[in-house]
Design a protein around this motif. Structure first.
Motif, PDB file in Angstrom:
ATOM      1  N   GLN A 436      56.817 -41.493  45.812  1.00  0.00           N
ATOM      2  CA  GLN A 436      57.892 -40.591  46.225  1.00  0.00           C
ATOM      3  C   GLN A 436      57.527 -39.850  47.518  1.00  0.00           C
ATOM      4  O   GLN A 436      58.386 -39.629  48.370  1.00  0.00           O
ATOM      5  CB  GLN A 436      58.192 -39.578  45.106  1.00  0.00           C
ATOM      6  N   ARG A 440      60.088 -40.312  50.682  1.00  0.00           N
ATOM      7  CA  ARG A 440      60.872 -39.187  51.204  1.00  0.00           C
ATOM      8  C   ARG A 440      60.838 -39.118  52.733  1.00  0.00           C
ATOM      9  O   ARG A 440      61.905 -39.118  53.373  1.00  0.00           O
ATOM     10  CB  ARG A 440      60.378 -37.876  50.586  1.00  0.00           C
ATOM     11  N   LEU A 475      65.230 -37.731  45.515  1.00  0.00           N
ATOM     12  CA  LEU A 475      64.187 -37.142  46.362  1.00  0.00           C
ATOM     13  C   LEU A 475      64.648 -35.874  47.074  1.00  0.00           C
ATOM     14  O   LEU A 475      63.906 -35.309  47.879  1.00  0.00           O
ATOM     15  CB  LEU A 475      63.725 -38.195  47.416  1.00  0.00           C
TER      16      LEU A 475
END
Length: 483
Positions: A436, A440, A475
Motif C-alpha cells: 500500500q 499510494r 488508499l
C-alpha cells in the motif's frame, strides 16, 4: 601546357655547379642553384622542389644539418646527397635521416642523372598517393560526419578543433551507440596524422588470452600456433592513430603493459627480447565509469591519468533530442545512396513518436529503426504505421527505463534498514502494508502526470478504471479538486 620539372642544387664548387646546370637544363629541367647551406635552407623553406641535389660539405650549413632541419619541418623534397669518399659514413647516416640517395665523388653524370630521374618518379608517386589520401579523407569525412546542432554537439565540435592537433591522449566517455568512434575518427582526420592509418580496436571483442598478441604482435614460435612473425595493432597504426574502444575491459596485466608503452613509446612483441620504438597517438573510449573502477582497484589509477589527459563526454541521444530530425534526414539520405532507393522523409506524427522515445541504444538504435522502416515501407513519407514494430518496443521500454533509474535497487535500499531493525517478528500483513505504501505514491504521481485522467492512469497501470477507483478509495487518494 605542363610546367617544367624544377630541380634544386646546393653546391659550393662553381665548376661543378656549372656542369650540373648544363646537364639538367638540356634535359628540360628548370634549375635553381645556391652556393652555401644557409641560402639553401632559406630557398627550400620559401619554395617547393620535388628533388634537391645537395653537397654534404658546404659553408654556413652542412648538407647533413640542412637535411635534418628540413625533415623535422616535414619537408617533402627528395634529397640526393653528394659526398666525398672520406665522408661516406656521414652519407649512410643521412640515409637514416631521410635522404633519398647519395652519390660519391667522383661520379659519372649519367649515374647522377639516373638517380635524379628515379627520385622524381618516387616523388610523383608520393604526390599521387597524397592526392589519393586527400580524396579518401574527404570521402571518409562525408561518411563519418558528426550530425547535430544542439549545444552539446557544438561543444564537441569546439573541443575537436582545440585538441585534434595537440597529439595528446584523449578519453571519450559515453553510452554505447553515442558515436565515440565517429568522434575519434574526426580527431584523427583533423590532426597532423590524418594521412597515417586509423586503427580501431574493440578491447571487449577480442578474447583476453589473444589480446596481448593482437596489440603488440609476436615472433614465430612465441606460442603454439605462432607459425610466423606477425605485427600487432600498435605497429599497424605507426605514424597514425590507435583507437582503443572499451578500454575498461582491458585486463590488469595488459593495463600495466599499455602504461609502459605510453611512457616509453616502445613495444615488445611476444617471444621477442627486443623492443621496438613506435610513433602512435592513443585515443581511448569507454562506456564504463573508470573513476569508480579505479576506486574498486579494477583499473590502474596511473593508466587512467595517462589516458585521461583530455576527457570528452558524449551525451546520450536523450539529452540532444533536437538533433533527431537532422539525424533522420542524414540516415535516410545515406540509406538511399547505399541501397539505391529513393530518399524518404518522416511525417510529423512519426517524428513526434521518434522524438518522445528514450533511445537507450542511442544513435545506433535510431539508425537501425529508420533503416527497417524505410526499406519495408512503400511510402515516400514514413507514417506512424511504418513504425508499428517500434511502437510496441516503445511501450515495452518502460521496463528498461525502470532498470536504468535503478528503481528496484532504490526500493531495496529504503527497505533494508527497516527490515534490519524490525523487532516484531510476529507482525501480520507486512506485505500488504508495504504494498500500500508503494501503491499510494505511484497512483498519486500518475494521476498528477495525466491531469487526473482516470482512464489513462488505469491504462498505464494495466488495471481497469473500477479497480483504480476502488484503490483510490481504499488508499484515501483524493480525486482532482477534492479537499
Amino acid at each position: 601546357m605542363s610546367q617544367p620539372l624544377k630541380i634544386f642544387i646546393a653546391e659550393d664548387e662553381p665548376s661543378l655547379r656549372t656542369v650540373l646546370k648544363n646537364l639538367f637544363s638540356k634535359k628540360g629541367f628548370e634549375v635553381v642553384m645556391v652556393a652555401n647551406g644557409r641560402d639553401a635552407l632559406q630557398k627550400l623553406r620559401e619554395e617547393y622542389f620535388q628533388v634537391a641535389v645537395v653537397d654534404i660539405k658546404m659553408p654556413g650549413l652542412s648538407g647533413l644539418d640542412l637535411l635534418e632541419t628540413l625533415k623535422k619541418e616535414r619537408c617533402k623534397t627528395q634529397f640526393i646527397l653528394i659526398t666525398a669518399q672520406d665522408t661516406m659514413k656521414h652519407a649512410v647516416e643521412a640515409m637514416k635521416r631521410g635522404a633519398y640517395d647519395y652519390i660519391a665523388k667522383p661520379f659519372e653524370l649519367e649515374e647522377l642523372e639516373v638517380v635524379v630521374q628515379k627520385a622524381f618518379e618516387t616523388q610523383k608517386m608520393a604526390e599521387e598517393l597524397k592526392n589519393l589520401k586527400e580524396v579518401l579523407k574527404a570521402k571518409t569525412e562525408k561518411e563519418n560526419k558528426i550530425i547535430g546542432k544542439s549545444r552539446a554537439v557544438r561543444e564537441i565540435y569546439k573541443t575537436i578543433g582545440k585538441v585534434a592537433a595537440a597529439d595528446v591522449a584523449i578519453l571519450l566517455m559515453g553510452e554505447s551507440g553515442t558515436g565515440k568512434e565517429l568522434v575519434a575518427k574526426a580527431i584523427h582526420q583533423n590532426s597532423t596524422r590524418w594521412d597515417g592509418p586509423f586503427v580501431a580496436v574493440n578491447c571487449a571483442a577480442i578474447p583476453r588470452d589473444l589480446l596481448e598478441s593482437e596489440l603488440f604482435g609476436y615472433k614465430k614460435g612465441a606460442f603454439t600456433g605462432a607459425e610466423e612473425n606477425r605485427i600487432g595493432f600498435f605497429e599497424k597504426a605507426e605514424k597514425g592513430t590507435l583507437f582503443l574502444d572499451e578500454i575498461g575491459e582491458l585486463p590488469l596485466n595488459l593495463q600495466a603493459k599499455l602504461l609502459r608503452v605510453l611512457q616509453e613509446k616502445e613495444i615488445q612483441p611476444l617471444g621477442s627480447s627486443e623492443t621496438k620504438s613506435i610513433d602512435v597517438r592513443i585515443l581511448s573510449a569507454t562506456n564504463r565509469n573508470l573513476e569508480k573502477m579505479v576506486q574498486e582497484k579494477t583499473f590502474r589509477e596511473d593508466l587512467f591519468f595517462r589516458l585521461n589527459i583530455i576527457p570528452i563526454r558524449l551525451p546520450p541521444l536523450s539529452e540532444r533530442k533536437e538533433d533527431i530530425p537532422l539525424l533522420c534526414d542524414y540516415f535516410l539520405q545515406r540509406l538511399a545512396e547505399e541501397a539505391k532507393i529513393p530518399v524518404k522523409s518522416v511525417s510529423a506524427p512519426a517524428m513526434e513518436l521518434l522524438s518522445e522515445y528514450a533511445w537507450p541504444g542511442n544513435i545506433r538504435e535510431l539508425e537501425n529503426v529508420l533503416k527497417r522502416a524505410a526499406i519495408l515501407s512503400v511510402n515516400m513519407t514514413l507514417q506512424l504505421s511504418d513504425f508499428s514494430f517500434f511502437i510496441g518496443k516503445k511501450e515495452k521500454s518502460l521496463e528498461r527505463q525502470m532498470e536504468e533509474v535503478g528503481l528496484e535497487e532504490l526500493v531495496e535500499r529504503r527497505l533494508q534498514p527497516f527490515v534490519a531493525q524490525l523487532s516484531v517478528i510476529g507482525e501480520d500483513n507486512l506485505y500488504e502494508k508495504i504494498l500500500q505504501m508503494a501503491e499510494r505514491p505511484l497512483i498519486r504521481l500518475l494521476l498528477e502526470k495525466t491531469g487526473y485522467n482516470q482512464i489513462q492512469t488505469a491504462k498505464i497501470l494495466g488495471i481497469n478504471r473500477n479497480t483504480l477507483r476502488s484503490k483510490m478509495k481504499q488508499l484515501k487518494i483524493p480525486g482532482k479538486g477534492s479537499a
